[in-house]
Motif scaffolding. Structure first.
Motif, mmCIF file in Angstrom:
data_model
loop_
_atom_site.group_PDB
_atom_site.id
_atom_site.type_symbol
_atom_site.label_atom_id
_atom_site.label_comp_id
_atom_site.label_asym_id
_atom_site.label_seq_id
_atom_site.Cartn_x
_atom_site.Cartn_y
_atom_site.Cartn_z
ATOM 1 N N LEU A 218 124.833 157.858 8.538
ATOM 2 C CA LEU A 218 124.832 158.047 7.092
ATOM 3 C C LEU A 218 124.845 159.528 6.721
ATOM 4 O O LEU A 218 125.610 159.957 5.841
ATOM 5 N N LEU A 219 124.024 160.332 7.401
ATOM 6 C CA LEU A 219 123.979 161.760 7.088
ATOM 7 C C LEU A 219 125.266 162.464 7.509
ATOM 8 O O LEU A 219 125.726 163.384 6.826
ATOM 9 N N ALA A 220 125.853 162.046 8.631
ATOM 10 C CA ALA A 220 127.137 162.617 9.050
ATOM 11 C C ALA A 220 128.232 162.300 8.038
ATOM 12 O O ALA A 220 129.172 163.086 7.843
ATOM 13 N N GLU A 221 128.113 161.166 7.362
ATOM 14 C CA GLU A 221 129.090 160.759 6.349
ATOM 15 C C GLU A 221 128.838 161.442 5.013
ATOM 16 O O GLU A 221 129.787 161.863 4.329
ATOM 17 N N TRP A 222 127.550 161.589 4.629
ATOM 18 C CA TRP A 222 127.215 162.017 3.258
ATOM 19 C C TRP A 222 127.084 163.526 3.096
ATOM 20 O O TRP A 222 127.522 164.090 2.078
ATOM 21 N N LEU A 223 126.491 164.210 4.064
ATOM 22 C CA LEU A 223 126.192 165.628 3.878
ATOM 23 C C LEU A 223 127.425 166.536 3.795
ATOM 24 O O LEU A 223 127.480 167.399 2.912
ATOM 25 N N PRO A 224 128.426 166.409 4.678
ATOM 26 C CA PRO A 224 129.560 167.332 4.584
ATOM 27 C C PRO A 224 130.275 167.306 3.228
ATOM 28 O O PRO A 224 130.522 168.374 2.646
ATOM 29 N N PRO A 225 130.617 166.135 2.676
ATOM 30 C CA PRO A 225 131.248 166.175 1.357
ATOM 31 C C PRO A 225 130.309 166.662 0.253
ATOM 32 O O PRO A 225 130.758 167.311 -0.704
ATOM 33 N N ALA A 226 129.018 166.370 0.372
ATOM 34 C CA ALA A 226 128.070 166.895 -0.621
ATOM 35 C C ALA A 226 128.067 168.415 -0.597
ATOM 36 O O ALA A 226 128.111 169.073 -1.653
ATOM 37 N N LEU A 227 128.039 169.002 0.600
ATOM 38 C CA LEU A 227 128.054 170.453 0.726
ATOM 39 C C LEU A 227 129.363 171.045 0.220
ATOM 40 O O LEU A 227 129.386 172.156 -0.322
ATOM 41 N N ALA A 228 130.445 170.308 0.385
ATOM 42 C CA ALA A 228 131.757 170.786 -0.054
ATOM 43 C C ALA A 228 132.006 170.566 -1.540
ATOM 44 O O ALA A 228 133.029 171.005 -2.070
ATOM 45 N N GLY A 229 131.081 169.886 -2.211
ATOM 46 C CA GLY A 229 131.272 169.609 -3.629
ATOM 47 C C GLY A 229 132.290 168.523 -3.910
ATOM 48 O O GLY A 229 132.817 168.426 -5.017
ATOM 49 N N ALA A 230 132.571 167.687 -2.905
ATOM 50 C CA ALA A 230 133.547 166.614 -3.066
ATOM 51 C C ALA A 230 132.914 165.419 -3.785
ATOM 52 O O ALA A 230 131.694 165.255 -3.782
ATOM 53 N N PRO A 231 133.725 164.563 -4.405
ATOM 54 C CA PRO A 231 133.188 163.362 -5.061
ATOM 55 C C PRO A 231 132.473 162.471 -4.046
ATOM 56 O O PRO A 231 132.915 162.324 -2.908
ATOM 57 N N LEU A 232 131.389 161.864 -4.481
ATOM 58 C CA LEU A 232 130.597 161.007 -3.612
ATOM 59 C C LEU A 232 130.422 159.637 -4.247
ATOM 60 O O LEU A 232 130.203 159.529 -5.457
ATOM 61 N N GLU A 233 130.503 158.615 -3.412
ATOM 62 C CA GLU A 233 130.232 157.272 -3.900
ATOM 63 C C GLU A 233 128.733 157.067 -4.019
ATOM 64 O O GLU A 233 127.960 157.531 -3.187
ATOM 65 N N GLY A 234 128.332 156.389 -5.071
ATOM 66 C CA GLY A 234 126.916 156.101 -5.273
ATOM 67 C C GLY A 234 126.629 154.628 -5.104
ATOM 68 O O GLY A 234 127.434 153.864 -4.587
ATOM 69 N N GLY A 235 125.444 154.229 -5.553
ATOM 70 C CA GLY A 235 125.083 152.822 -5.532
ATOM 71 C C GLY A 235 123.877 152.518 -4.678
ATOM 72 O O GLY A 235 123.322 153.381 -3.999
ATOM 73 N N ARG A 236 123.487 151.263 -4.734
ATOM 74 C CA ARG A 236 122.317 150.765 -4.016
ATOM 75 C C ARG A 236 122.792 149.864 -2.890
ATOM 76 O O ARG A 236 123.646 148.999 -3.098
ATOM 77 N N GLU A 237 122.245 150.056 -1.692
ATOM 78 C CA GLU A 237 122.655 149.237 -0.561
ATOM 79 C C GLU A 237 121.442 148.849 0.264
ATOM 80 O O GLU A 237 120.492 149.625 0.408
ATOM 81 N N GLU A 238 121.458 147.645 0.788
ATOM 82 C CA GLU A 238 120.396 147.143 1.651
ATOM 83 C C GLU A 238 120.988 146.790 3.003
ATOM 84 O O GLU A 238 122.040 146.166 3.083
ATOM 85 N N HIS A 239 120.304 147.212 4.054
ATOM 86 C CA HIS A 239 120.779 146.979 5.405
ATOM 87 C C HIS A 239 119.776 146.107 6.168
ATOM 88 O O HIS A 239 118.571 146.252 6.015
ATOM 89 N N GLY A 240 120.308 145.217 6.979
ATOM 90 C CA GLY A 240 119.448 144.364 7.788
ATOM 91 C C GLY A 240 118.932 143.161 7.056
ATOM 92 O O GLY A 240 118.063 142.462 7.559
ATOM 93 N N MET A 241 119.461 142.874 5.848
ATOM 94 C CA MET A 241 119.019 141.709 5.097
ATOM 95 C C MET A 241 119.918 140.523 5.452
ATOM 96 O O MET A 241 121.133 140.656 5.626
ATOM 97 N N LEU A 242 119.332 139.339 5.503
ATOM 98 C CA LEU A 242 120.107 138.128 5.777
ATOM 99 C C LEU A 242 120.867 137.710 4.540
ATOM 100 O O LEU A 242 120.419 137.915 3.425
#
Length: 242
Positions: A218-242
């Motif tokens: 997640l951090l490898a995906e999110w941090l580089p574009p955040a640092l570059a000022g690129a558009p980022l997708e938002g939202g709420r996500e749950e992982h590991g839920m049935l």
């Protein structure tokens, strides 16, 4: 600094911190890593610097109320230089001068930002865990060079003004956290402005060790574009839920 900086806490009389001297020495056990000491007007801040040649992006990473340099999720901060290697991001891991003293810890993060700017960093992001999650949110409100904030298992205290943040915010929390409920992150997420994202891990506790690999990705995906000022997708996500 603004008078409402510390929410309901009494504002300290003197919030000034200036870096007087910087000392650096190679860390023999970790080639390419420097042990850093920032001598300031309020005391000494120790840390580890993982410098990257040719990049202008950098992170400041801080721990929870007890401080420390390793971070959650099985020493995440020690892994971040490798996780972000292709993005050429310098990583500064800071230890607090006065752990669990909120305003002093915010000043430590701001000092880390000033140090990184002084050695050529132009785009900054802040990463904090638990108590440190609130610390980095507050510090980001105060430093104009910060492009993004990651708050993991954050506490609520210190986040009352998160709606003024105006920077991309990533919240990470374990739904099995018995120290600080994931409802704290949910509350921060509701109040924060876009772009914002919250990732919840059903089986993860406060240390997030159960979500170790997912958080790396997640951090490898999110941090580089955040640092570059690129558009980022938002939202709420749950992982590991049935």
């Amino acid at each position: 600094m603004p008078g409402n900086m510390w929410d309901d806490a009494e504002e300290p009389e003197d919030l000034d911190l200036r870096i007087l001297r910087v000392a650096a020495a190679p860390l023999e056990s970790q080639p390419g890593t420097l042990r850093i000491r920032l001598e300031t007007t309020r005391g000494t801040i120790d840390g580890l610097l993982h410098p990257v040649e040719g990049g202008t992006a950098a992170l400041v990473c801080v721990g929870g109320a007890m401080g420390g340099l390793d971070g959650p999720a099985d020493r995440l901060y020690a892994r971040l230089p490798a996780v972000l290697e292709t993005a050429r991001v310098t990583v500064l891991r800071l230890d607090y001068r006065q752990p669990n003293v909120f305003e002093e810890c915010v000043l430590d993060v701001l000092a880390g930002c000033s140090f990184l700017r002084g050695i050529g960093a132009e785009e900054l992001a802040l990463v904090g865990h638990s108590f440190g999650g609130a610390v980095v949110i507050k510090a980001a409100e105060l430093h104009p060079a910060v492009r993004g904030v990651v708050a993991m298992s954050p506490q609520l205290y210190g986040t009352a003004d998160v709606e003024t943040l105006g920077r991309p915010l990533l919240l990470i929390h374990g739904m099995a956290d018995t120290v600080l409920s994931h409802e704290a992150s949910e509350d921060i997420y509701r109040r924060a402005r876009e772009p914002k994202r919250i990732a919840l891990y059903a089986d993860a506790g406060h240390s997030l060790v159960q979500a170790r690999d997912d958080i790396d990705r997640l951090l490898a995906e999110w941090l580089p574009p955040a640092l570059a000022g690129a558009p980022l997708e938002g939202g709420r996500e749950e992982h590991g839920m049935l």
